[in-house]
Design a protein around this motif. Structure first.
Motif, short mmCIF file in Angstrom:
data_model
loop_
_atom_site.label_atom_id
_atom_site.label_comp_id
_atom_site.label_asym_id
_atom_site.label_seq_id
_atom_site.Cartn_x
_atom_site.Cartn_y
_atom_site.Cartn_z
N PRO A 234 21.95 67.69 46.79
CA PRO A 234 23.28 67.22 46.35
C PRO A 234 23.77 66.00 47.14
N GLU A 235 23.50 65.97 48.44
CA GLU A 235 24.01 64.85 49.23
C GLU A 235 23.24 63.56 48.90
N ALA A 236 21.98 63.69 48.51
CA ALA A 236 21.17 62.51 48.21
C ALA A 236 21.26 62.12 46.74
N LYS A 237 22.04 62.87 45.96
CA LYS A 237 22.02 62.68 44.50
C LYS A 237 22.20 61.22 44.06
N PRO A 238 23.23 60.52 44.53
CA PRO A 238 23.38 59.14 44.06
C PRO A 238 22.12 58.30 44.34
N SER A 239 21.57 58.46 45.52
CA SER A 239 20.39 57.70 45.88
C SER A 239 19.18 58.13 45.04
N LEU A 240 19.08 59.44 44.76
CA LEU A 240 17.98 59.93 43.92
C LEU A 240 18.08 59.34 42.51
N ILE A 241 19.31 59.19 42.01
CA ILE A 241 19.48 58.64 40.66
C ILE A 241 19.06 57.17 40.64
N VAL A 242 19.46 56.43 41.66
CA VAL A 242 19.05 55.02 41.74
C VAL A 242 17.51 54.94 41.78
N GLY A 243 16.91 55.81 42.59
CA GLY A 243 15.45 55.85 42.67
C GLY A 243 14.82 56.16 41.33
N SER A 244 15.45 57.08 40.59
CA SER A 244 14.92 57.44 39.28
C SER A 244 14.93 56.24 38.34
N ALA A 245 16.01 55.46 38.39
CA ALA A 245 16.08 54.28 37.52
C ALA A 245 14.94 53.33 37.86
N ILE A 246 14.68 53.17 39.15
CA ILE A 246 13.57 52.30 39.57
C ILE A 246 12.25 52.87 39.05
N ALA A 247 12.09 54.19 39.18
CA ALA A 247 10.84 54.83 38.74
C ALA A 247 10.65 54.66 37.24
N VAL A 248 11.70 54.89 36.47
CA VAL A 248 11.58 54.78 35.01
C VAL A 248 11.17 53.38 34.60
N THR A 249 11.80 52.39 35.20
CA THR A 249 11.47 51.01 34.80
C THR A 249 10.05 50.65 35.25
N LYS B 141 25.12 53.21 36.85
CA LYS B 141 26.41 53.80 36.46
C LYS B 141 26.46 55.28 36.84
N LEU B 142 25.38 56.00 36.51
CA LEU B 142 25.33 57.43 36.82
C LEU B 142 25.45 57.67 38.32
N ALA B 143 24.75 56.85 39.08
CA ALA B 143 24.77 57.01 40.53
C ALA B 143 26.18 56.81 41.05
N LYS B 144 26.86 55.82 40.50
CA LYS B 144 28.20 55.48 40.98
C LYS B 144 29.21 56.57 40.61
N ILE B 145 29.10 57.05 39.38
CA ILE B 145 30.02 58.09 38.93
C ILE B 145 29.87 59.34 39.80
N GLY B 146 28.63 59.67 40.12
CA GLY B 146 28.38 60.91 40.86
C GLY B 146 28.68 60.81 42.34
N ASP B 147 28.89 59.60 42.84
CA ASP B 147 29.02 59.45 44.29
C ASP B 147 30.47 59.60 44.74
N LYS B 148 30.70 60.57 45.64
CA LYS B 148 32.07 60.83 46.09
C LYS B 148 32.36 60.17 47.42
N PHE C 161 32.27 65.31 62.57
CA PHE C 161 32.76 66.24 61.55
C PHE C 161 31.64 66.85 60.69
N ASN C 162 30.69 66.00 60.27
CA ASN C 162 29.53 66.48 59.51
C ASN C 162 29.89 67.29 58.27
N LEU C 163 30.86 66.79 57.52
CA LEU C 163 31.18 67.44 56.25
C LEU C 163 30.21 66.96 55.18
N LEU C 164 30.06 67.77 54.15
CA LEU C 164 29.25 67.36 53.00
C LEU C 164 30.07 66.34 52.22
N MET C 165 29.55 65.12 52.13
CA MET C 165 30.34 64.04 51.53
C MET C 165 30.48 64.16 50.02
N GLN C 166 29.58 64.91 49.40
CA GLN C 166 29.62 65.04 47.94
C GLN C 166 30.38 66.28 47.49
#
Lengths: 219, 337
Positions: free
Chosen positions: A141-156, A210-217, B97-102
């Motif tokens: 979950p914490e790497a999700k935005p980065s994983l999505i960006v990586g996926s876009a690179i992989a797909v292309t 876009k997906l990566a940005k939307i999902g990133d908090k 703090f080490n909170l989960l950012m997502q």
């Protein structure tokens, strides 16, 4: 500009390309994601260090990544035949594409997962999280935005690889570009297929970002 | 809570790391007892090994030698699963703090509950209560990136308390916060200790944090425990050079090191009497006040002062006698540094 038969051929090529790309990506990701996570977990500094496994996987991945794609594809021909019964067409191309891109995806995933703050992992450990819980509740979950960006690179990347398989009878737009555009000097067909490939890449990349940005908090 | 058996007993604990140039010692033969209900401060300069020590308490770092008893259990003998369970009864908060950012604040607090297998609905209810406890009920849906440092640490505290731990380990929990926010977070830790009976272990390099909330303190220096005891005692009469160094700002010490100086410690009763002024009037000789500081520790006023005595040896000796006769703890700091 083109007659109906040509248009239909390009249309079919487009669909074949999409089919090859998406199916290859799906299979490659299913292999590459756990592989990438395993690389991080078994690293010397990882949560469950297992140096021999880490080294072994690293060597295999580097080996597959260092062989030029078309050569790897040809080397794999017997395996391809054994799996799908033929070495021609989109289905055959998928086997080669999966084997060539899974290690690439593993490295992308490794990079994304390694970006996760060590402190957050430590916090999860301090709460008594097991390695599996850390993978599914923290790392992914914490790497999700980065994983999505990586996926876009992989797909292309898979898309451009799929076009290359045209040289060795892989099907899709690449096949059309090579047979008509290259061998028969029909430059217009070449240009159209290339244009379509460019547009697909642009769209996929844009969607990924876009997906990566939307999902990133974090922002 | 049973005050006779320590909740955490650290026994002959040593830790070394394999570095590029051989072994690096981080902790040497540490022995400490922390009792239920204490707010125990572990203070030392950076590099002294205090962060490693706190990580050895919950076995995030496995000691090279010695062991830790938590609630009577030898942590070294635990299986992996048992260790995970023991960790659930020790909350921990961090400098960063080490909170989960997502995850939003509420889901961050839910996180340890998910790990311990508590249902989502029950977990959310408990998490909401905890956010109320730390004073952030309105920030439940905010993501860490939308919170200030102090708010993030409060969420982290709520998260650390979610599994009803017996001990809360704080690793430089206020070092990234400004003084005002620090005060608020320290007050919160104090309340948690008082109202929930949670034993708090505070790792810090700031004396102010120890003075602010701790009742016991251990001074760690050069990978060893230099001194341990009640905060008041250690503060009034530090026995180790390491402790004394922590109580003075380092640069002022250098300047008066060559002269005859003494450190006077006031307890609650005498700090408001003009002792120094009386002494100056009596001896008709001036003294130089080099360092002075008064503080409020556990409701009592404590103060300390370093004065430079006149060069005349005889007067100096008599002045020291005078101060002692007034019931003050006087200590020469000539050998200091």
């Amino acid at each position: 500009m083109f007659d109906n038969a040509t248009l239909q051929m390009i249309g079919e090529g487009f669909l074949e390309t999409l089919y090859m790309t998406i199916v290859s990506f799906a299979f490659a990701y299913v292999i590459g994601l756990p592989l990438g996570i395993t690389l991080v977990m078994t690293d010397r500094e990882g949560i469950r260090p297992l140096v021999w496994l880490n080294r072994l996987l690293g060597v295999i991945i580097n080996l597959l990544r260092s062989v030029p794609f078309l050569i790897l594809f040809l080397v794999l021909t017997p395996l391809t035949r054994a799996i799908v019964g033929t070495s021609l067409g989109p289905k055959a191309a998928i086997v080669g594409l999966v084997i060539a891109s899974a290690p690439f995806i593993a490295r992308l995933v490794e990079g994304s997962i390694k970006e996760v703050d060590k402190g957050v992992i430590e916090a999860a450990e301090s709460m008594g999280a097991s390695p599996m819980q850390i993978i599914f509740k923290v790392l992914m979950p914490e790497a999700k935005p980065s994983l999505i960006v990586g996926s876009a690179i992989a797909v292309t990347t898979i898309l451009s690889y799929s076009a290359m398989t045209g040289f060795v009878g892989g099907g899709g737009l690449g096949d059309i570009a090579i047979r008509y555009g290259y061998h028969r000097y029909q430059t217009d067909i070449m240009l159209v297929t290339v244009a379509i490939l460019v547009v697909i890449v642009q769209i996929l990349q844009e969607i990924g970002m876009k997906l990566a940005k939307i999902g990133d908090k974090r922002i | 809570m049973n005050r006779c058996v320590p909740i955490i007993r650290i026994q002959n604990l040593s830790k070394s790391f394999k570095g590029e140039n051989g072994e690096v010692r981080a902790l040497e033969n540490i022995n400490l007892e922390i009792y239920g209900g204490d707010i125990f401060g572990i203070i030392g300069v950076s590099g002294a090994g205090k962060s490693t020590l706190v990580r050895c308490i919950n076995f995030l770092e496995r000691p090279t030698a010695g062991t830790v008893f938590f609630d009577g259990k030898d942590m070294n003998t635990l299986t992996r699963k048992e260790l995970y369970q023991v960790r659930q009864s020790m909350g921990m908060i961090f400098q960063q703090f080490n909170l989960l950012m997502q995850r939003n604040a509420l889901d961050n607090v839910c996180f340890p509950l998910e790990i311990s297998g508590i249902g989502k609905k029950e977990g959310r209810k408990k998490a909401m209560e905890l956010l109320e406890l730390v004073g952030l009920p309105d920030k439940a849906n905010a993501f860490p990136s939308q919170l200030s440092g102090g708010q993030r640490q409060r969420v982290a505290i709520a998260r650390a308390l979610a599994t009803n731990p017996k001990v809360l380990l704080c690793d430089e929990a206020t070092s990234a916060l400004d003084p005002n926010t620090t005060r608020g977070v320290l007050e919160l830790l104090k309340d948690i200790n008082k109202n929930l009976g949670v034993t708090v272990v505070v790792i810090t390099h700031e004396m102010a944090v120890v003075e602010g909330i701790c009742n016991k303190v251990a001074v760690i220096d050069e990978h060893r425990i230099a001194e341990t005891g009640n905060v008041g005692e250690v503060f009034i009469s530090p026995k180790s050079a390491a402790a004394r160094r922590l109580f003075f700002p380092g640069d002022t010490v250098e300047r008066f090191a060559e002269n005859r100086c003494c450190r006077i410690v006031f307890d609650g009763s005498s700090s408001f009497e003009p002792v120094i002024a009386d002494m100056v009037l009596k001896f008709r000789r001036t003294v130089n006040i080099i360092f002075a500081d008064t503080k409020n520790i556990e409701g009592q006023a404590y103060g300390q002062m370093v004065i430079q005595l006149p060069a005349d040896e005889e007067v100096a000796v008599r002045m020291i006698e005078y101060l002692k006769s007034k019931g003050l703890a006087v200590e020469e700091v000539k050998d200091f540094v």
